[in-house]
Motif scaffolding. Structure first.
Motif, PDB file in Angstrom:
ATOM      1  N   MET A  65       0.827  -1.203   0.000  1.00  0.00           N
ATOM      2  CA  MET A  65       0.000   0.000   0.000  1.00  0.00           C
ATOM      3  C   MET A  65       0.864   1.256   0.000  1.00  0.00           C
ATOM      4  N   GLU A  66       1.923   1.251   0.797  1.00  0.00           N
ATOM      5  CA  GLU A  66       2.802   2.422   0.871  1.00  0.00           C
ATOM      6  C   GLU A  66       3.513   2.659  -0.455  1.00  0.00           C
ATOM      7  N   GLU A  67       3.910   1.570  -1.104  1.00  0.00           N
ATOM      8  CA  GLU A  67       4.555   1.714  -2.408  1.00  0.00           C
ATOM      9  C   GLU A  67       3.613   2.323  -3.440  1.00  0.00           C
ATOM     10  N   SER A  68       2.319   2.134  -3.223  1.00  0.00           N
ATOM     11  CA  SER A  68       1.320   2.665  -4.158  1.00  0.00           C
ATOM     12  C   SER A  68       0.815   4.042  -3.757  1.00  0.00           C
ATOM     13  N   GLY A  69       1.301   4.582  -2.624  1.00  0.00           N
ATOM     14  CA  GLY A  69       0.936   5.933  -2.215  1.00  0.00           C
ATOM     15  C   GLY A  69      -0.113   6.014  -1.127  1.00  0.00           C
ATOM     16  N   PHE A  70      -0.463   4.878  -0.506  1.00  0.00           N
ATOM     17  CA  PHE A  70      -1.468   4.855   0.553  1.00  0.00           C
ATOM     18  C   PHE A  70      -0.821   4.499   1.893  1.00  0.00           C
ATOM     19  N   LYS A  71      -1.549   4.798   2.969  1.00  0.00           N
ATOM     20  CA  LYS A  71      -1.233   4.292   4.296  1.00  0.00           C
ATOM     21  C   LYS A  71      -2.457   3.517   4.765  1.00  0.00           C
ATOM     22  N   LEU A  72      -2.276   2.233   5.061  1.00  0.00           N
ATOM     23  CA  LEU A  72      -3.366   1.382   5.518  1.00  0.00           C
ATOM     24  C   LEU A  72      -3.412   1.461   7.040  1.00  0.00           C
ATOM     25  N   ILE A  73      -4.465   2.090   7.571  1.00  0.00           N
ATOM     26  CA  ILE A  73      -4.527   2.292   9.023  1.00  0.00           C
ATOM     27  C   ILE A  73      -5.433   1.281   9.722  1.00  0.00           C
ATOM     28  N   GLY A  74      -6.143   0.447   8.963  1.00  0.00           N
ATOM     29  CA  GLY A  74      -6.986  -0.555   9.596  1.00  0.00           C
ATOM     30  C   GLY A  74      -7.631  -1.488   8.590  1.00  0.00           C
ATOM     31  N   MET A  75      -7.958  -2.721   9.053  1.00  0.00           N
ATOM     32  CA  MET A  75      -8.658  -3.695   8.227  1.00  0.00           C
ATOM     33  C   MET A  75      -9.676  -4.422   9.103  1.00  0.00           C
ATOM     34  N   CYS A  76     -10.846  -4.693   8.546  1.00  0.00           N
ATOM     35  CA  CYS A  76     -11.906  -5.310   9.334  1.00  0.00           C
ATOM     36  C   CYS A  76     -12.684  -6.322   8.501  1.00  0.00           C
ATOM     37  N   PRO A  77     -12.564  -7.617   8.784  1.00  0.00           N
ATOM     38  CA  PRO A  77     -13.367  -8.615   8.082  1.00  0.00           C
ATOM     39  C   PRO A  77     -14.799  -8.589   8.604  1.00  0.00           C
ATOM     40  N   THR A  78     -15.776  -8.619   7.716  1.00  0.00           N
ATOM     41  CA  THR A  78     -17.162  -8.460   8.170  1.00  0.00           C
ATOM     42  C   THR A  78     -18.105  -9.580   7.753  1.00  0.00           C
ATOM     43  N   SER A  79     -17.829 -10.301   6.655  1.00  0.00           N
ATOM     44  CA  SER A  79     -18.784 -11.303   6.195  1.00  0.00           C
ATOM     45  C   SER A  79     -18.137 -12.193   5.132  1.00  0.00           C
ATOM     46  N   PHE A  80     -18.943 -13.074   4.536  1.00  0.00           N
ATOM     47  CA  PHE A  80     -18.472 -13.994   3.505  1.00  0.00           C
ATOM     48  C   PHE A  80     -19.415 -14.003   2.299  1.00  0.00           C
ATOM     49  N   ARG A  81     -18.906 -14.491   1.183  1.00  0.00           N
ATOM     50  CA  ARG A  81     -19.767 -14.923   0.095  1.00  0.00           C
ATOM     51  C   ARG A  81     -20.272 -16.315   0.482  1.00  0.00           C
ATOM     52  N   GLU A  82     -21.579 -16.527   0.363  1.00  0.00           N
ATOM     53  CA  GLU A  82     -22.206 -17.796   0.703  1.00  0.00           C
ATOM     54  C   GLU A  82     -22.951 -18.327  -0.524  1.00  0.00           C
TER      55      GLU A  82
END
Length: 379
Positions: free
Chosen positions: A183-200
């Motif tokens: 992400m940093e190499e692409s110009g972003f800063k990733l400050i958080g990630m949150c899994p929420t659901s699935f494909r069913e």
């Protein structure tokens, strides 16, 4: 077939139904967002109320744990743009994040939220974060694949099958480090990630074992990884436009389809299906990202405070997403569908079948990031 209309909780789960990376990857996301007009009825307890309760809990925490910003420190504004409103995980987390920063910074850090794609669609907003016109966005991994190829790792079927474990992996692991670097190499800063659901999977045919997938005519995304996975299961995958899927199910063109619960409800696909099979084959993950140069310009105390607010926000959003998922299952059960939990043997056979797809992803992304994800989930 089921024709009973449901008083839907749809708005609370709609935006989690993004598509995965791959060709034609954005079409289903757009269609699901446009169908928001159909879902004006919401649950009695709104995300805003939940966020207020979560904020109260945060207030009870030890304020000494939070950094103190310099008295002469600047006042900053974070422009946060995303899809959905405060009844979905995107908006719920955005409002809580803003309130936590407002409180603990003494007003020095203000977050202005622009919901419902008011500043542009997902890809446009992400590009705006990259250019610095917008400070922050909340996006699915699917949206980010076109900006950061490493995000395609989330297209590996059955690689992430436990939400709580995935949450820990996405907070601190070698895999998360590789994502941060990409992400940093692409110009972003990733400050958080949150899994929420699935494909069913929803189907007119009962699926309880690995052998039951054989011959199932299933509509899936126009995504090479997904098609290869269903073929490996013995099913017969086909690509059908989202707008034509309901009719295809009604006319028996396909036996089954796979989507998050939200899409199954929004599209009324449950009306033409008898079973919900919890295949949990692709996890949906929200990514919270800011402009990299903007982040680097902040004083350390500001960075620390933003990260702390994000950590509290994500913990609360995880709980909120679980409640949404449970209510979605109840909604489908009330409509008369049978919910099928697959046994461990069947799940293991699905993972084995997915290995060829993992090899495809390795060929595209390299071994390092694939091994980092798989090893982290096994630890």
């Amino acid at each position: 077939m089921k024709r009973r209309k449901i008083a839907l909780l749809l708005a609370a789960i709609l935006v989690i139904s993004m598509t995965a990376c791959g060709s034609s990857g954005s079409s289903e996301s757009t269609e699901n967002e446009s169908s928001q007009e159909e879902t004006t009825e919401t649950t009695e307890t709104t995300a805003a109320e939940d966020a207020s309760e979560a904020e109260g809990t945060a207030e009870a925490s030890n304020d000494s744990e939070w950094p103190t910003l310099p008295e002469d420190g600047p006042e900053i504004e974070i422009i946060n743009a995303y899809s959905g409103d405060n009844t979905v995980p995107h908006g719920y987390s955005a409002e809580l994040f803003a309130s936590l920063l407002e409180e603990h910074s003494g007003g020095k850090i203000k977050v202005t939220n622009y919901d419902n794609n008011s500043l542009g669609d997902d890809a446009t907003v992400t590009q705006s974060v990259l250019s610095g016109e917008v400070t922050m966005t909340i996006e699915a991994t699917s949206v980010l694949c076109d900006f950061v190829s490493a995000m395609s790792a989330f297209d590996m079927p059955c690689a992430l099958t436990d939400v709580d474990k995935a949450y820990e992996v996405l907070k601190d692991s070698d895999f998360r480090t590789l994502l941060d670097e990409a992400m940093e190499e692409s110009g972003f800063k990733l400050i958080g990630m949150c899994p929420t659901s699935f494909r069913e999977t929803s189907s007119n045919k009962e699926i309880r074992s690995f052998e039951d997938f054989s011959g199932i005519r299933i509509r899936t995304l126009d995504n090479e990884y997904h098609r290869a996975f269903w073929t490996a299961l013995g099913a017969s995958p086909t690509t059908i436009a989202y707008s034509e899927l309901y009719m295809a199910l009604e006319q028996g063109v396909v036996d089954a389809q796979e989507n998050p619960f939200s899409t199954i409800i929004v599209g009324n696909f449950y009306e033409q299906q008898d079973y919900i099979i919890k295949t949990d084959h692709i996890m949906f993950v929200l990514c919270y990202l800011v402009n990299g140069d903007w982040w680097d310009s902040l004083e350390p105390e500001y960075q620390e405070m933003i990260q702390m607010a994000m950590e509290e926000t994500l913990d609360s959003t995880m709980d909120f997403a679980k409640e949404v998922e449970e209510e979605a299952i109840n909604t489908l059960e009330e409509a008369g569908l049978t919910i099928i939990e697959l046994d461990e043997d069947t799940k293991s056979q699905m993972v084995e079948a997915a290995q060829d797809v993992y090899d495809m992803v390795r060929a595209d992304l390299g071994d390092e990031i694939v091994d980092a994800l798989l090893n982290a989930m096994e630890e």
